[in-house]
Design an enzyme around this catalytic site. Structure first.
Site, PDB file in Angstrom:
ATOM      1  N   CYS A 575      45.892  35.793  41.667  1.00 26.16           N
ATOM      2  CA  CYS A 575      45.435  35.852  40.283  1.00 26.16           C
ATOM      3  C   CYS A 575      46.473  35.229  39.348  1.00 26.16           C
ATOM      4  O   CYS A 575      47.665  35.171  39.653  1.00 26.16           O
ATOM      5  CB  CYS A 575      45.178  37.313  39.913  1.00 26.16           C
ATOM      6  N   ASP A 577      47.482  36.577  36.748  1.00 25.12           N
ATOM      7  CA  ASP A 577      48.144  37.677  36.046  1.00 25.12           C
ATOM      8  C   ASP A 577      49.664  37.478  36.061  1.00 25.12           C
ATOM      9  O   ASP A 577      50.269  37.227  37.110  1.00 25.12           O
ATOM     10  CB  ASP A 577      47.779  38.997  36.736  1.00 25.12           C
ATOM     11  N   ARG A 579      52.014  39.470  35.930  1.00 29.03           N
ATOM     12  CA  ARG A 579      52.797  40.481  36.655  1.00 29.03           C
ATOM     13  C   ARG A 579      52.943  40.170  38.137  1.00 29.03           C
ATOM     14  O   ARG A 579      53.726  40.811  38.836  1.00 29.03           O
ATOM     15  CB  ARG A 579      52.151  41.858  36.475  1.00 29.03           C
ATOM     16  N   HIS A 634      45.211  42.449  43.124  1.00 28.12           N
ATOM     17  CA  HIS A 634      46.198  43.380  42.575  1.00 28.12           C
ATOM     18  C   HIS A 634      45.506  44.473  41.766  1.00 28.12           C
ATOM     19  O   HIS A 634      44.329  44.361  41.386  1.00 28.12           O
ATOM     20  CB  HIS A 634      47.204  42.627  41.698  1.00 28.12           C
ATOM     21  N   CYS A 637      43.422  44.586  37.597  1.00 26.28           N
ATOM     22  CA  CYS A 637      43.031  43.187  37.389  1.00 26.28           C
ATOM     23  C   CYS A 637      41.983  43.084  36.277  1.00 26.28           C
ATOM     24  O   CYS A 637      40.908  43.710  36.340  1.00 26.28           O
ATOM     25  CB  CYS A 637      42.483  42.609  38.692  1.00 26.28           C
TER      26      CYS A 637
END
Length: 747
Positions: A575, A577, A579, A634, A637
């Site tokens: 992803c 993302d 993080r 994760h 999400c």
């Protein structure tokens, strides 16, 4: 009545017990090894006693009684103890000063000290002595031994000190030489040539062969030479230890010296044998107690002090010994030789024993150990220890080596890692390591090199900062005319001191995440104080500057090897993302991962209208030949939440992209829940994220290039899930119907 029912195919009586069988097998090896060690020990025991000026029979008493007691009570099963060349120098001086009966009492006292050291569990402290000091001490003993025994080989007598031996040696070489020289030269020639002879000849130990040939030559040619002087048998020595009438300080010093040298050699010998044999390690405290008990026994009977001898112990191991029975049996053979073959031992020329000691002394100057010492930068410590041991005495040499080692350690602490670097128009003062009051003089001098009005970054890589060093840094910062930025890498020692709450011990210092792992917001906010004119610079620019200055030099060789092409092992689809940091959670570096990131780590079908992910898959598998494809979802999400109806309003492109997640919703509705670490995730979005990983792996199988690679066994598909809050990586385990912690699959 007890009925014994035997097996259906029983053909005879029960076999021997495992204990009896092991004893029989071990005894066969131990007997052969003990004979080899016995043949080595007899000439060496006589030679060591002769070199020290002790009664020759004391060497044999030491080998028999001391060897037996140490092997029974010691902690090393394969250690062989007896009189050692390492003690000849100190024993020669002790005998000359106190006489033999008092020396026997000193041996008893040394043994009691060794027992005390063992009972107080001080044995491992001896292993903290620098190898440079140990090698230097042994080399000093070897040089002193060679210098003294060369005079005997050349037909003369050893002088009272190493310096006197050196001064007298030219005259001895140029002087008249008698038959003793021929015997000494023959003995040395045999010892030097023996390792180069055929293996069947070398089955006979070199010391025994050399002494036997020299003795035979002296008898065949009718030489009149000084020979071994032994009494008729062991009981004829009649030596009882005596306490001195005075000079107790010298008595105590000699006892401590013998206890320390004998204990150190015994422990180092035991450790060396441990490295070869494997299995359980030696109980070093028990070994020291056993050596002490042996010295008490031999001192009481008029014997030479004993140590664990590395030459005999290695011979014992190489001859195939299995248990301590080998060392015990070798004592029995020596006793038999003393009682039955005393006449043969009296035929050995003293010149042959002196030549044997010259050879043994030269071997104590271990050239391989010297190379290791030089590689580690401890050659000065070695040289000082050797010089002190030869020129003065052994304890002086050891003390000088320890003092120099401490001085070098302090110097390395004081002079390492304080420097000034130019950073464009700015100056950077870099301080590394422990910064204490010892470093303040050099720190002050280096800080004085910075121009008065220069812009300075004070970069602190310190693992300890004491009060004096803190005051020096703070005083200079306050007095400097230009701007000073303090940049601390690691625990904020300086910052805590400025805040009035200094950290005073390493043990309470916080563990700080390295900057290349920590977010910008953490390390820049906590550790970087920027001047006003630079406060507006972007975090990205500051991070790039940090990389260029600190990380790039460490990885330059890695990137140099990647400059002309990539060979990643894995295609990593995850992803977008912020993080999720693929290289961080997989402990990988440049060139390892070919990474594709998008919203929701989705893989559109191969016949769809979105070819971006498909192009990456085809290139990674078909061109780069990756061995694995990982799809990583994760927790928390946003894409999964959007698929569940929590999408933000007005994001048309996002809605168009998320249609590729509809297959995941269908899978969730028809499949049983997936488990994470044996439990079902609480959040529905996290449960959907697990199904999404499995669905994207299915989509990948639809790509022709992936299907072909799977068919030929050249590709592996892996599902991964990262729990952000728990910092836990989990991998798909189809057998467990869910995801399990990554560490579990390694076992």
């Amino acid at each position: 009545m007890i009925e014994i029912v035997r097996g259906e195919h029983d053909t005879g009586p029960p076999s021997r017990s495992p204990f009896a069988e092991n004893l029989r097998n071990n005894l066969k090896h131990d007997v052969l090894a003990s004979i080899v060690v016995f043949l080595v020990a007899v000439p060496l025991s006589l030679g060591v006693a002769f070199a020290a000026g002790a009664p020759l029979l004391s060497g044999l008493i030491s080998a028999v009684v001391g060897g037996l007691v140490a092997s029974v009570f010691g902690g090393s099963p394969l250690q062989v103890s007896g009189p050692s060349a390492a003690l000849t120098v100190v024993l020669a001086d002790t005998i000359a000063t106190h006489g033999w009966p008092v020396t026997c009492a000193i041996t008893v006292a040394a043994g009691l000290l060794q027992i005390l050291f063992g009972l107080t569990r001080a044995a491992r402290a001896a292993l903290a002595v620098s190898p440079a000091i140990v090698h230097g001490l042994l080399a000093g003993i070897g040089v002193t031994l060679v210098l003294g025994q060369l005079h005997v080989v050349l037909g003369g007598k050893a002088q009272g000190s190493a310096l006197a031996n050196v001064l007298a040696l030219p005259g001895q070489i140029a002087g008249h030489h008698d038959q003793a020289v021929m015997i000494g030269v023959v003995t040395l020639a045999v010892l030097l040539a023996w390792p180069h002879l055929p293996s069947f000849v070398r089955r006979l130990p070199a010391p025994l062969a050399a002494v036997a040939l020299a003795t035979g030559l002296s008898l065949a040619s009718g030489m009149e030479l000084p020979r071994v002087d032994l009494p008729a048998g062991l009981p004829a020595l009649h030596v009882v230890p005596q306490l001195p009438d005075g000079g107790w300080a010298g008595f105590a010093l000699a006892a401590v010296t013998i206890a320390l040298i004998a204990g150190l050699e015994s422990l180092l010998s035991a450790v060396s044998v441990d490295k070869l044999r494997g299995g359980p390690r030696t109980d070093l405290d028990r070994e020291l107690i056993g050596q002490g008990a042996a010295n008490v026994a031999v001192g009481a009977l008029g014997g030479f002090p004993v140590t664990g001898v590395i030459v005999r112990s290695m011979t014992n191991y190489e001859a195939g010994a299995r248990t301590r029975m080998s060392a015990m049996l070798h004592c029995a053979w020596i006793l038999a030789a003393c009682l039955l073959f005393t006449g043969a031992l009296r035929l050995i020329p003293l010149a042959a024993l002196a030549a044997l000691l010259v050879y043994v002394g030269a071997k104590l100057v271990n050239l391989h150990g010297l190379k290791e010492v030089r590689r580690h930068g401890d050659l000065p410590v070695y040289a000082v220890t050797l010089a002190g041991a030869v020129a003065v005495n052994l304890l002086t040499g050891v003390a000088a080596g320890i003092l120099l080692a401490l001085a070098l350690m302090l110097r390395r602490m004081i002079f390492s890692g304080i420097r000034v670097e130019r950073d464009g128009e700015r100056h950077r003062v870099v301080v590394e390591g422990a910064l204490t009051f010892l470093s303040v003089p050099r720190l002050t001098r280096v800080l004085g090199e910075v121009p008065p009005h220069a812009e300075v970054t004070l970069e602190l890589h310190v693992d300890f900062l004491d009060h004096a060093a803190f005051d020096c840094l703070r005083g200079w910062q306050q007095a400097h005319s230009g701007p000073v930025t303090v940049d601390e890498i690691g625990h904020p020692w300086f910052e805590r001191g400025n805040a009035g709450a200094p950290t005073v011990r390493r043990s309470v210092a916080a563990r700080v995440v390295p900057r290349w792992l920590a977010p910008w917001s953490q390390w820049q906010a906590e550790h970087v104080v920027l001047p006003a004119q630079r406060a507006a610079s972007s975090m990205l620019c500051r991070g790039a500057s940090e990389f260029q200055r600190r990380t790039a030099p460490l990885l330059r060789d890695t990137w140099s090897g990647l400059a002309h092409g990539q060979q990643p092992h894995t295609l990593f689809i995850t992803c977008g993302d912020a993080r999720i940091v693929p290289n961080l959670i997989t402990t990988s570096g440049p060139g390892d991962l070919f990474t594709v990131r998008n919203i929701g780590n989705l893989v559109p079908p191969p016949d769809g209208d979105d070819s971006s992910v498909g192009a990456a898959v085809e290139y990674a598998v078909g061109v780069l030949g990756v061995a694995e494809i990982v799809v990583c979802g994760h927790s928390g999400c946003g894409a999964m939440k959007a698929l569940l109806g929590q999408a933000p309003d007005g994001l048309r492109q996002l809605g168009s992209w998320l249609r590729h997640g509809e297959a995941t919703l269908r899978r969730r509705s028809r499949e049983a829940p997936l488990l994470l670490g044996g439990e079902r995730p609480v959040a529905e979005a996290d449960q959907l994220a697990l199904h999404n990983v499995v669905q994207q792996l299915e989509s990948l199988r639809g790509y022709p290039v992936v299907a072909a690679a799977l068919a030929r066994g050249g590709l592996r598909l892996t599902g991964m899930y990262f729990d952000v809050g728990a910092a836990q990586v989990s991998l798909l385990d189809e057998g467990a119907r869910g995801f399990v912690p990554a560490g579990a699959l390694e076992h």
